[in-house]
Design a protein around this motif. Structure first.
Motif, PDB file in Angstrom:
ATOM      1  N   ALA A 175      61.840  18.103  46.938  1.00  0.00           N
ATOM      2  CA  ALA A 175      60.375  18.000  46.575  1.00  0.00           C
ATOM      3  C   ALA A 175      60.408  18.622  45.106  1.00  0.00           C
ATOM      4  N   ILE A 219      60.070  23.584  49.926  1.00  0.00           N
ATOM      5  CA  ILE A 219      58.678  24.102  49.490  1.00  0.00           C
ATOM      6  C   ILE A 219      57.925  22.916  50.373  1.00  0.00           C
ATOM      7  N   THR A 220      56.604  23.884  50.681  1.00  0.00           N
ATOM      8  CA  THR A 220      55.510  23.091  51.470  1.00  0.00           C
ATOM      9  C   THR A 220      54.820  21.971  50.784  1.00  0.00           C
ATOM     10  N   ALA A 221      54.024  21.070  51.409  1.00  0.00           N
ATOM     11  CA  ALA A 221      53.025  20.230  50.799  1.00  0.00           C
ATOM     12  C   ALA A 221      52.072  20.956  50.026  1.00  0.00           C
ATOM     13  N   ARG A 222      51.855  22.210  50.576  1.00  0.00           N
ATOM     14  CA  ARG A 222      50.637  22.998  50.081  1.00  0.00           C
ATOM     15  C   ARG A 222      51.123  23.453  48.416  1.00  0.00           C
ATOM     16  N   GLU A 225      50.915  20.576  45.952  1.00  0.00           N
ATOM     17  CA  GLU A 225      49.641  20.604  45.281  1.00  0.00           C
ATOM     18  C   GLU A 225      49.343  21.528  44.530  1.00  0.00           C
ATOM     19  N   LEU A 237      45.868  15.016  48.566  1.00  0.00           N
ATOM     20  CA  LEU A 237      46.696  14.869  49.992  1.00  0.00           C
ATOM     21  C   LEU A 237      46.285  13.988  50.975  1.00  0.00           C
ATOM     22  N   VAL A 268      55.947  11.722  51.128  1.00  0.00           N
ATOM     23  CA  VAL A 268      56.485  12.664  52.087  1.00  0.00           C
ATOM     24  C   VAL A 268      57.004  11.799  53.319  1.00  0.00           C
ATOM     25  N   SER A 270      57.600  13.105  56.538  1.00  0.00           N
ATOM     26  CA  SER A 270      57.542  14.524  57.303  1.00  0.00           C
ATOM     27  C   SER A 270      58.489  14.506  58.471  1.00  0.00           C
ATOM     28  N   ALA A 275      61.276  14.185  50.544  1.00  0.00           N
ATOM     29  CA  ALA A 275      60.478  13.510  49.517  1.00  0.00           C
ATOM     30  C   ALA A 275      60.819  12.826  48.377  1.00  0.00           C
ATOM     31  N   GLY A 335      53.144  10.215  54.477  1.00  0.00           N
ATOM     32  CA  GLY A 335      51.892  10.992  53.600  1.00  0.00           C
ATOM     33  C   GLY A 335      52.202  10.793  52.195  1.00  0.00           C
ATOM     34  N   PHE A 336      51.184  11.105  51.416  1.00  0.00           N
ATOM     35  CA  PHE A 336      51.395  11.332  49.981  1.00  0.00           C
ATOM     36  C   PHE A 336      50.448  12.052  49.180  1.00  0.00           C
TER      37      PHE A 336
ATOM     38  N   ALA B  54      45.222  15.981  56.450  1.00  0.00           N
ATOM     39  CA  ALA B  54      45.886  16.509  55.564  1.00  0.00           C
ATOM     40  C   ALA B  54      46.212  17.944  55.658  1.00  0.00           C
ATOM     41  N   LEU B  57      49.716  18.203  57.228  1.00  0.00           N
ATOM     42  CA  LEU B  57      50.919  18.057  56.531  1.00  0.00           C
ATOM     43  C   LEU B  57      51.160  19.118  55.308  1.00  0.00           C
ATOM     44  N   ARG B  58      49.856  19.861  55.280  1.00  0.00           N
ATOM     45  CA  ARG B  58      50.052  20.870  54.028  1.00  0.00           C
ATOM     46  C   ARG B  58      51.260  22.019  54.477  1.00  0.00           C
ATOM     47  N   ASP B  59      51.799  22.337  55.428  1.00  0.00           N
ATOM     48  CA  ASP B  59      52.516  23.157  56.065  1.00  0.00           C
ATOM     49  C   ASP B  59      53.979  22.519  56.328  1.00  0.00           C
ATOM     50  N   LYS B  60      53.948  21.314  56.156  1.00  0.00           N
ATOM     51  CA  LYS B  60      55.383  20.801  56.203  1.00  0.00           C
ATOM     52  C   LYS B  60      56.391  21.399  55.256  1.00  0.00           C
ATOM     53  N   ILE B  61      57.462  21.675  55.847  1.00  0.00           N
ATOM     54  CA  ILE B  61      58.339  21.996  54.628  1.00  0.00           C
ATOM     55  C   ILE B  61      59.228  20.751  54.149  1.00  0.00           C
ATOM     56  N   LEU B  62      59.447  20.494  52.921  1.00  0.00           N
ATOM     57  CA  LEU B  62      60.306  19.496  52.317  1.00  0.00           C
ATOM     58  C   LEU B  62      61.439  20.205  51.643  1.00  0.00           C
TER      59      LEU B  62
END
Lengths: 491, 63
Positions: A175, A219-222, A225, A237, A268, A270, A275, A335-336, B54, B57-62
């Motif tokens: 990521a 790291i998370t998607a948040r 961002e 997102l 993403v 998921s 990523a 997701g993207f 959305a 998805l925000r809390d998904k760990i990548l």
């Protein structure tokens, strides 16, 4: 110091082990990578050592220098050249038959196929890399890219491509690497955005310094961002829904609209927790799936997405259905995140949905939008400056008054462009009609258009001057309208 | 010699186009009304669903 490696039909990369420490630079893995992904166009590699790579140094200062095992601070760099180029030794210079031993910067730059930094981290040693897509195996399609500068033996050269590196696995994971690639493209492409090094990326996502073990945990998607926002972009997102197959505008229509606008996407997966940077697509003449079916959206003609995947290689084609060679299919990218500029208030889903709706019951002047049975809708963002350049380039084929109004109409920096084309027109890179939508319009504005035009006339809406809707009938139909294609480059 | 008006006084550049006719305001408002009941209504529903998706998805760990 510089050495020249002659390459013939993808053989010769193995001689790298004679020039650099094979363990520190993980050379067997590098040689395998080069042999698998670089095509026959590359006929020589200029090996540069030592090279100070700012991205590796950012991780060296904050991480590798603190380790018990000794890591070098010096990187190596490989420069790729096509047939004809050589290294002359006395004096040290690049040479080529037409240019001799004193080639001009422009001549070197024209042929230069890109560079690859090698960092002394033992595993995943391929660092900052920018390769011309034409030098890669199995590359074809529309790709986002920009010029990346390099200095080679006193020459200032540039190659066009998208940044790539393997993930470090510890100080940066997939990521971070996808964020870095997108942000490096932004800082090279737009003067508005500052340069961000690999270590900066690992810090920007958190309110505190995540040093130590944390970056390797992902790291998370948040947090992604937050990284994009920290450098001045406005990330959006989007995640795929379950009912998208039936929707008027689907997740992939949105994805393609942003991609076709020249915005690289943080893609993403998921389920895998992976990523990638999505940087292009491959188009087909026929709709994918059941080929005889008519499909109304440009996405239905996309056969592959092209991604920069830190576990694989840049511009990797990702097919709709997983085949033997492909590590995954594009439906796994569910997701993207698209880092948008500030003045983009109308999202792609609105532009695409409006475009589909408008053609079902258009004003009578554009009744062909409803009567043509095989129109395909394409949406993308452009700037008013790019629109005016396009009009200027095609002015001789358009109505003179139309050209004047198109150049004088006051519009915001960003516009959504909607193009309607029949399947035949698509194959000739022509269109039936075009709409310009105000990208600063609110999502609930029912008619956010500045202009609708075809070969017969134009419907103008001067939103800046609150003028009423006006129709311009051309004296005679103009020549076939050309498709706009100025955001991505075709390879 | 007549003085040309200042550029800022010219208003819409469309005033200088020949063969331009105003679309019947009733027709224009009908078009907007139609799009309000179809496109705008759909966008309202879509925005709510997109926001919820959305957030998941925000809390998904990548990694």
């Amino acid at each position: 110091m510089f050495e020249w490696l002659p390459i013939s039909k993808r053989a010769g990369f193995e001689r790298l082990v004679d020039l650099l420490d094979p363990t520190e630079y993980g050379l067997q893995e590098v040689v395998d990578w080069l042999t698998a992904h670089i095509n026959d166009k590359v006929a020589g590699v200029l090996v540069e050592f030592p090279y100070i790579d700012k991205d590796y140094r950012s991780t060296y200062y904050h991480y590798y220098a603190k380790k018990g095992r000794a890591y070098s601070s010096q990187s190596a760099r490989l420069h790729f050249f096509p047939k004809g180029w050589e290294l002359a030794s006395s004096p040290l210079t690049l040479s080529q038959p037409a240019e001799g031993t004193s080639p001009r910067d422009e001549a070197v730059s024209k042929d230069y196929l890109g560079f690859m930094n090698l960092r002394p981290t033992r595993i995943n040693t391929i660092g900052r890399t920018v390769l011309d897509p034409s030098a890669m195996v199995d590359v074809g399609g529309w790709i986002i890219g920009h010029k990346h500068k390099a200095h080679v033996l006193g020459h200032r050269v540039a190659t066009r491509g998208f940044p790539f590196m393997q993930q470090h696995t510890d100080i940066a994971v997939c990521a971070h690497t996808a964020c870095w690639a997108i942000l490096r493209h932004y800082s090279e492409r737009y003067s508005l955005y500052r340069e961000v090094l690999v270590h900066d990326v690992s810090r920007l996502g958190r309110e505190f310094d995540p040093g130590g073990l944390l970056p390797s945990l992902g790291i998370t998607a948040r947090e992604v961002e937050r990284i994009f926002a920290a450098v001045g972009t406005y990330p959006l997102l989007v995640m795929r829904g379950k009912d998208d197959a039936k929707g008027a505008t689907r997740y992939y229509d949105e994805l393609l609209a942003y991609l076709d606008s020249g915005f690289p996407l943080f893609g993403v997966q998921s389920e895998r927790g992976h990523a990638v940077a999505v940087v292009g697509y491959r188009l087909a003449d026929k709709a994918q799936g059941v080929a005889s079916d008519y499909k109304a959206s440009e996405w239905d003609y996309v056969s592959h997405l092209l991604v920069v995947d830190d576990n694989h290689h840049p511009y990797m084609p990702v097919p709709r259905v997983k085949t033997g060679a492909a590590p995954y299919s594009l439906d796994e990218i569910d997701g993207f995140i698209v880092p948008l500029p500030e003045k983009m208030f109308l999202p792609a889903v609105n532009a695409h949905t409006w475009a589909i709706d408008f053609k079902t019951d258009p004003p009578p002047e554009f009744e062909e939008l409803a009567s043509e049975s095989d129109l395909v809708v394409r949406c993308f963002v452009t700037t008013t400056a790019s629109w005016q350049r396009f009009i200027r380039e095609h002015a001789m084929r358009l109505n003179a008054d139309f050209v004047t109004a198109a150049l004088e109409l006051t519009m915001p920096q960003f516009l959504w462009v909607v193009e309607y084309a029949t399947r035949d027109q698509r194959s000739r890179k022509e269109i039936q009609a075009r709409v310009l939508l105000d990208a600063t319009a609110g999502p609930y504005d029912p008619f956010p258009a500045f202009l609708v035009h075809d070969q017969k006339g134009a419907l103008w809406i001067d939103r800046a001057n609150k003028s009423p809707m006006q129709y311009q009938q051309f004296d005679k139909p103009v020549a076939a309208l050309a498709k706009m294609a100025n955001n991505l480059q075709e390879f | 010699m007549t003085q040309k008006p200042k550029l800022e006084e010219l208003g819409s550049p469309l005033k200088r186009i020949k063969n331009l006719r105003e679309v019947d305001p009733k027709r224009a408002s009908e078009l907007e009304a139609r799009l309000k009941t179809t496109y705008v209504r759909r966008m309202g529903e879509q925005a709510r669903e997109a926001r919820l998706r959305a957030e998941k998805l925000r809390d998904k760990i990548l990694y």
